[in-house]
Design a protein around this motif. Structure first.
Motif, mmCIF file in Angstrom:
data_model
loop_
_atom_site.group_PDB
_atom_site.id
_atom_site.type_symbol
_atom_site.label_atom_id
_atom_site.label_comp_id
_atom_site.label_asym_id
_atom_site.label_seq_id
_atom_site.Cartn_x
_atom_site.Cartn_y
_atom_site.Cartn_z
ATOM 1 N N VAL A 97 -9.703 -1.524 0.204
ATOM 2 C CA VAL A 97 -10.904 -0.860 -0.323
ATOM 3 C C VAL A 97 -10.504 0.064 -1.481
ATOM 4 O O VAL A 97 -11.114 0.060 -2.553
ATOM 5 C CB VAL A 97 -11.618 -0.052 0.793
ATOM 6 C CG1 VAL A 97 -12.773 0.760 0.225
ATOM 7 C CG2 VAL A 97 -12.111 -0.995 1.890
ATOM 8 N N TRP A 98 -9.460 0.839 -1.242
ATOM 9 C CA TRP A 98 -8.964 1.778 -2.268
ATOM 10 C C TRP A 98 -8.569 1.041 -3.561
ATOM 11 O O TRP A 98 -8.987 1.430 -4.652
ATOM 12 C CB TRP A 98 -7.755 2.550 -1.712
ATOM 13 C CG TRP A 98 -7.042 3.363 -2.744
ATOM 14 C CD1 TRP A 98 -7.412 4.577 -3.254
ATOM 15 C CD2 TRP A 98 -5.824 3.012 -3.415
ATOM 16 N NE1 TRP A 98 -6.512 4.999 -4.201
ATOM 17 C CE2 TRP A 98 -5.523 4.052 -4.311
ATOM 18 C CE3 TRP A 98 -4.952 1.920 -3.345
ATOM 19 C CZ2 TRP A 98 -4.389 4.032 -5.139
ATOM 20 C CZ3 TRP A 98 -3.833 1.898 -4.164
ATOM 21 C CH2 TRP A 98 -3.569 2.949 -5.047
ATOM 22 N N ALA A 99 -7.794 -0.037 -3.416
ATOM 23 C CA ALA A 99 -7.303 -0.750 -4.601
ATOM 24 C C ALA A 99 -8.465 -1.393 -5.365
ATOM 25 O O ALA A 99 -8.472 -1.414 -6.605
ATOM 26 C CB ALA A 99 -6.265 -1.797 -4.199
ATOM 27 N N ARG A 151 -6.032 -11.685 -7.378
ATOM 28 C CA ARG A 151 -6.084 -11.032 -6.066
ATOM 29 C C ARG A 151 -4.711 -10.617 -5.507
ATOM 30 O O ARG A 151 -4.606 -9.564 -4.884
ATOM 31 C CB ARG A 151 -6.829 -11.917 -5.060
ATOM 32 C CG ARG A 151 -8.288 -12.064 -5.453
ATOM 33 C CD ARG A 151 -9.096 -12.823 -4.420
ATOM 34 N NE ARG A 151 -10.384 -13.203 -5.010
ATOM 35 C CZ ARG A 151 -11.393 -13.731 -4.349
ATOM 36 N NH1 ARG A 151 -11.273 -13.966 -3.053
ATOM 37 N NH2 ARG A 151 -12.510 -14.045 -4.958
ATOM 38 N N PRO A 152 -3.649 -11.445 -5.693
ATOM 39 C CA PRO A 152 -2.368 -11.025 -5.113
ATOM 40 C C PRO A 152 -1.915 -9.659 -5.617
ATOM 41 O O PRO A 152 -1.438 -8.827 -4.834
ATOM 42 C CB PRO A 152 -1.402 -12.131 -5.571
ATOM 43 C CG PRO A 152 -2.273 -13.330 -5.742
ATOM 44 C CD PRO A 152 -3.574 -12.798 -6.273
ATOM 45 N N ARG A 153 -2.102 -9.410 -6.887
ATOM 46 C CA ARG A 153 -1.651 -8.150 -7.458
ATOM 47 C C ARG A 153 -2.412 -6.969 -6.825
ATOM 48 O O ARG A 153 -1.830 -5.928 -6.525
ATOM 49 C CB ARG A 153 -1.879 -8.186 -8.979
ATOM 50 C CG ARG A 153 -1.414 -6.990 -9.715
ATOM 51 C CD ARG A 153 -1.558 -7.242 -11.202
ATOM 52 N NE ARG A 153 -0.410 -7.951 -11.733
ATOM 53 C CZ ARG A 153 0.726 -7.321 -12.068
ATOM 54 N NH1 ARG A 153 0.831 -6.033 -11.932
ATOM 55 N NH2 ARG A 153 1.741 -8.006 -12.542
ATOM 56 N N LEU A 154 -3.696 -7.179 -6.595
ATOM 57 C CA LEU A 154 -4.502 -6.104 -6.012
ATOM 58 C C LEU A 154 -4.107 -5.850 -4.549
ATOM 59 O O LEU A 154 -3.973 -4.709 -4.103
ATOM 60 C CB LEU A 154 -5.995 -6.450 -6.135
ATOM 61 C CG LEU A 154 -6.915 -5.259 -5.875
ATOM 62 C CD1 LEU A 154 -7.998 -5.165 -6.930
ATOM 63 C CD2 LEU A 154 -7.515 -5.354 -4.483
ATOM 64 N N ASN A 160 1.686 -1.522 -1.394
ATOM 65 C CA ASN A 160 2.721 -0.665 -2.001
ATOM 66 C C ASN A 160 2.241 0.778 -2.102
ATOM 67 O O ASN A 160 2.914 1.695 -1.646
ATOM 68 C CB ASN A 160 3.078 -1.132 -3.423
ATOM 69 C CG ASN A 160 3.751 -2.489 -3.472
ATOM 70 O OD1 ASN A 160 3.846 -3.099 -4.518
ATOM 71 N ND2 ASN A 160 4.216 -2.994 -2.348
ATOM 72 N N ALA A 161 1.079 0.965 -2.710
ATOM 73 C CA ALA A 161 0.665 2.320 -3.082
ATOM 74 C C ALA A 161 -0.122 3.010 -1.981
ATOM 75 O O ALA A 161 -0.027 4.221 -1.832
ATOM 76 C CB ALA A 161 -0.154 2.281 -4.373
ATOM 77 N N TYR A 162 -0.910 2.270 -1.215
ATOM 78 C CA TYR A 162 -1.715 2.938 -0.184
ATOM 79 C C TYR A 162 -0.970 3.007 1.150
ATOM 80 O O TYR A 162 -0.770 4.080 1.703
ATOM 81 C CB TYR A 162 -3.079 2.250 -0.008
ATOM 82 C CG TYR A 162 -4.039 3.136 0.767
ATOM 83 C CD1 TYR A 162 -4.902 4.004 0.117
ATOM 84 C CD2 TYR A 162 -4.037 3.127 2.159
ATOM 85 C CE1 TYR A 162 -5.745 4.856 0.824
ATOM 86 C CE2 TYR A 162 -4.871 3.968 2.878
ATOM 87 C CZ TYR A 162 -5.725 4.828 2.210
ATOM 88 O OH TYR A 162 -6.537 5.669 2.924
ATOM 89 N N ALA A 165 4.396 0.510 1.691
ATOM 90 C CA ALA A 165 5.460 -0.456 1.996
ATOM 91 C C ALA A 165 5.886 -1.149 0.689
ATOM 92 O O ALA A 165 5.060 -1.762 0.018
ATOM 93 C CB ALA A 165 4.964 -1.481 3.000
ATOM 94 N N PRO A 166 7.163 -1.038 0.333
ATOM 95 C CA PRO A 166 7.624 -1.525 -0.966
ATOM 96 C C PRO A 166 7.890 -3.025 -0.988
ATOM 97 O O PRO A 166 9.027 -3.465 -1.081
ATOM 98 C CB PRO A 166 8.929 -0.744 -1.182
ATOM 99 C CG PRO A 166 9.463 -0.558 0.210
ATOM 100 C CD PRO A 166 8.273 -0.457 1.125
ATOM 101 N N THR A 167 6.847 -3.846 -0.899
ATOM 102 C CA THR A 167 7.050 -5.294 -0.871
ATOM 103 C C THR A 167 6.896 -5.878 -2.273
ATOM 104 O O THR A 167 6.307 -5.256 -3.149
ATOM 105 C CB THR A 167 6.012 -5.971 0.039
ATOM 106 O OG1 THR A 167 4.711 -5.674 -0.483
ATOM 107 C CG2 THR A 167 6.103 -5.439 1.455
#
Ligand code: ADP
Ligand code: MG
Length: 381
Positions: A97-99, A151-154, A160-162, A165-167
């Motif tokens: 939702v945030w992204a 969509r993958p980037r979002l 990652n950001a919310y 987890a650094p995937t």
């Protein structure tokens, strides 16, 4: 799974959902620890999947239930203004939702219910499946303009950001973009994808996936250490990433590295990228049976050069090969997780039995084993 999500929605919210959206787990056929080196990976989608049943609700409020959690979680727009406000499993939902909102989309309020048969934390990417299914639901419910290639980037940004987890981009690309009967050739530098024919059924083959059930031993610290070694080595070699060292240039590059451990780590990454390219070439040419030795060579490289396997994993690979698998390797980041084996379709039970017996001989917790054919990516169901 769709019925389970539907039932969970109806019993949780006392109304029918507006729709259901599924996204699969994935395994990586070959290309391990190549992603953060800007290299190549080749995942395919599993028949296991996460299904979200959902309907709009008024106002910027989201309520989410999972079969795996006793209580629903509700959050409002205030709680998705910055990363990390919603924690625990619902963070993966709040992160999406945030992204979406960060990217300027007018996200509709929604009720969601989640059911899944993707095992959690087994390296089969239940997290990306959850993100992708939620994303598909919110995009369709709100009529948002977000093509599949974006969509993958979002979804990755959500994780990652919310969530924090650094995937890399592999998991989200696989669960969103894979096609049935194909593997997804992904260039992690350009994020370009290509669908490579991988029709196991037509070749009378199957992939056996063995969830090693091995406890993840120091996985986070070891992952960070491998990554740091690779980045330092790229610096020493004066290239942006190890992807820029070609197989032909490997010997010369190794001569310039300071110690044996760094040389072995670099050799894994460079040869692994090359094995992905060779696998893709074979699959394009219809040589699906011939990829076995590349899978097995990948395993040896992870075991001997990258040092990321554990006894349960090595036992499963050896037992599968001894029982007639055409190739076998650990898949995923290592220190536990899963093994995949390429087997003749009529040998799956024999190979699975051999792996289980080898585990029993060694006194390991019995593995979970299933057969996988390449399934489609995220879709309404
Ligand atoms: P993997 O992606 O390899 O399965 P991760 O640690 O990346 O492992 O993600 C697992 C986490 O994702 C779980 O701990 C949970 O927070 C969340 N998750 C995944 N699927 C579900 C689900 N069906 N219901 C609730 N949470 C889920
Ligand atoms: Mg994950």
């Amino acid at each position: 799974m769709a019925e389970r999500a539907e039932t969970a929605f109806r019993s949780g919210y006392a109304e029918p959902p507006a729709g259901r959206w599924a996204a699969p787990g994935r395994v990586n056929l070959i290309g391990e620890h190549t992603d953060y080196n800007d290299g190549y990976v080749l995942p395919f989608a599993l028949p296991l999947r996460t299904v979200v049943a959902a309907a709009r609700q008024d106002g910027p409020t989201w309520t989410v239930r999972s079969e795996l959690a006793d209580e629903p979680v509700t959050f409002t727009a205030d709680e998705v203004t910055g990363p990390g406000r919603v924690t625990g499993w619902a963070a993966y939902v709040a992160g999406v939702v945030w992204a979406l909102r960060e990217a300027g989309h007018d996200v509709p309020g929604a009720r969601l219910a989640i059911a899944s048969d993707v095992p959690l934390g087994a390296g089969l990417s239940s997290s990306a499946a959850l993100e992708a299914a939620v994303l598909a639901a919110l995009v369709d419910l709100g009529g948002l303009d977000l093509p599949a290639e974006d969509r993958p980037r979002l979804a990755k940004r959500a994780e990652n950001a919310y969530v924090g987890a650094p995937t890399g981009i592999m998991d989200q690309s696989a669960t969103i973009r894979c096609r049935a009967g194909h593997a997804l050739f992904l260039d992690c530098r350009t994020e370009a994808v290509e669908h490579i024919p991988f029709d196991l059924a037509a070749a009378s083959l199957a992939i056996l996936v063995v969830d090693s059930r091995a406890p993840h031993r120091h996985a986070d610290g070891e992952y960070a250490a491998r990554r740091a070694t690779c980045e330092r080595a790229a610096d020493t070699l004066g290239v942006p990433a190890l992807r820029d060292v070609s197989a032909d240039g490997l010997a010369a590059a190794l001569d310039r590295l300071p110690d044996d451990e760094t040389r072995r780590r670099v050799r894994h990454v460079v040869t692994e990228n090359q094995r992905v390219l060779e696998t893709v070439d074979l699959l394009r040419a219809g040589g699906i049976r011939e990829i076995g030795p590349l899978l097995t060579a990948s395993h040896a490289s992870m075991r001997d050069d990258f040092a990321i396997t554990v006894p349960e994993i090595d036992t499963a690979v050896e037992a599968a090969l001894a029982a007639g698998a055409l190739g076998a390797r650990m898949t995923g980041g290592g220190f536990g997780g899963c093994v995949l084996a390429l087997v003749d379709a009529d040998r799956t039970e024999a190979v699975a039995a051999a792996v289980t017996a080898a585990y029993s001989d060694r006194g390991f917790t019995p593995p979970t084993i299933f057969t996988a054919l390449p399934a489609p990516g995220a879709t309404p169901v």
